[in-house]
Design an enzyme around this catalytic site. Structure first.
Site, PDB file in Angstrom:
ATOM      1  CG  ASP A   1       1.993  -2.160  -8.591  1.00 53.09           C
ATOM      2  OD1 ASP A   1       1.995  -1.779  -9.786  1.00 53.09           O
ATOM      3  OD2 ASP A   1       1.036  -2.782  -8.075  1.00 53.09           O
TER       4      ASP A   1
ATOM      5  CD  GLU B   1      -2.778   3.562  -5.557  1.00 58.76           C
ATOM      6  OE1 GLU B   1      -3.643   2.745  -5.905  1.00 58.76           O
ATOM      7  OE2 GLU B   1      -1.605   3.254  -5.319  1.00 58.76           O
TER       8      GLU B   1
ATOM      9  NE  ARG C   1      -4.268  -1.418   0.065  1.00 55.96           N
ATOM     10  CZ  ARG C   1      -4.391  -2.456  -0.755  1.00 55.96           C
ATOM     11  NH1 ARG C   1      -3.394  -2.748  -1.592  1.00 55.96           N
ATOM     12  NH2 ARG C   1      -5.480  -3.191  -0.762  1.00 55.96           N
TER      13      ARG C   1
ATOM     14  CG  HIS D   1      -2.584  -0.542  -7.218  1.00 57.97           C
ATOM     15  ND1 HIS D   1      -2.852   0.156  -6.064  1.00 57.97           N
ATOM     16  CD2 HIS D   1      -2.749  -1.855  -6.890  1.00 57.97           C
ATOM     17  CE1 HIS D   1      -3.151  -0.691  -5.088  1.00 57.97           C
ATOM     18  NE2 HIS D   1      -3.092  -1.909  -5.566  1.00 57.97           N
TER      19      HIS D   1
END
Length: 329
Positions: free
Chosen positions: A258, A263, A234, A295
């Site tokens: 990622d 985000e 996260r 992500h």
């Protein structure tokens, strides 16, 4: 049972419609992110199916409950974006997908390690421009390197098995040691000790009040100069401005992300025609030793199929009065 899927993409539609649909479940796909501006779209839908960047704060939950929603079916394992006390107060049930494909996320973390180490992103761009020189592309052998696994649940354990296959030495940090990881030869240490000894650190823990900004200016200072940090967990696990400082002074040698703390307003959309308004992310993207993916670690055919099947099963079980995979407030 009317069910609306917020933040749904083409791959969500394909995976859900490719799964046997339980009787009486009617799906509506909505590409918009769930927020106060879009919550009205859920009116008269008994089930709202939400993803990781949907807003499930108290104000949105109140609007959902007023509009007739009774179940929030998460298409994710994590639920840090849900105001659980508010959901309990409003009588909303929350179900989740506790596991879909730990291999998908673990393998993506390994892909980031390999790409950063061997400078594949730079080599790709260079050869496309006709530059076949090798300067600046020197990597290192993974065999014998010390890898720190922060969080050793299903994903972390899968990642550890892969890295053991490369011949790496394993260190682990988790309040609840995993015997499967210990069987690989991993040694459980305190987080400062792990950071001080590992050359590669990969984050696989959930985001909680205790783990928020687990990686910060102080913890980065514990790392070996030039260490590699990977985060497929996260975004809130790391203090992003602190990462920039560590990259600038060389304390952090490689960074693969990622996930990103801010985000929600960026990822899962094509914004290539727009100026990037996030100055922190824009700064990160200027470093040649940083790779950011949007992500996508979960994005495999197998994981999508498992997410769809489990989500539909969760909705059907709840409707039948035998709820499964409940998130308790």
């Amino acid at each position: 049972m009317r069910t609306i899927l917020f933040s749904s993409q083409t791959y969500d539609r394909d995976s859900f419609l490719g799964t046997e649909l339980p009787a009486a479940i009617e799906l509506q796909f909505q590409s918009a992110r769930l927020s106060l501006d879009t919550v009205a779209l859920a009116e008269h839908h008994e089930v709202v199916c939400a993803f990781i960047n949907d807003d499930l704060g108290a104000a949105v939950l109140e609007q959902l409950a007023a509009g007739g929603t009774r179940l929030i079916a998460l298409r994710s394992a994590g639920y840090n974006h849900v105001d659980l006390p508010a959901a309990k107060r409003l009588g909303l049930s929350i179900v989740r997908v506790p596991a879909y494909s730990p291999h998908a996320v673990a393998e993506h973390a390994v892909a980031l390690i390999l790409a950063l180490n061997r400078r594949l992103h730079r080599a790709y761009n260079r050869t496309r421009e006709g530059d076949f020189s090798l300067h600046g592309l020197t990597g290192f052998d993974l065999v014998g390197k010390t890898v720190g696994v922060v969080g050793t649940g299903q994903i972390g354990a899968t990642f550890a098995r892969i890295m053991a296959g490369f011949g790496c030495q394993l260190l682990a940090y988790d309040p609840y040691p995993n015997p499967q990881v210990e069987a690989l030869g991993a040694r459980y240490l305190s987080l400062p000790d792990l950071l001080a000894q590992a050359q590669i650190i990969s984050l696989h823990c959930p985001l909680t009040n205790d783990s928020k900004h687990l990686i910060n200016q102080q913890s980065l200072a514990h790392m070996q100069p030039g260490a590699m940090l990977i985060n497929t967990g996260r975004g809130g696990l790391v203090d992003t401005p602190a990462l920039i400082d560590a990259l600038k002074n060389g304390q952090l040698g490689y960074l693969g992300l990622d996930v990103y703390e801010e985000e929600a307003q960026l990822f899962f959309e094509d914004r290539s025609d727009l100026p990037l308004q996030d100055d922190v992310l824009a700064r990160l993207l200027t470093f040649p030793n940083v790779i950011v993916t949007a992500h996508q670690a979960f994005l495999t055919r197998e994981a999508l199929a498992a997410i769809a099947a489990t989500t539909l099963h969760n909705i059907a079980a709840w409707a039948a009065g035998t709820p499964q995979n409940l998130v308790e407030g």
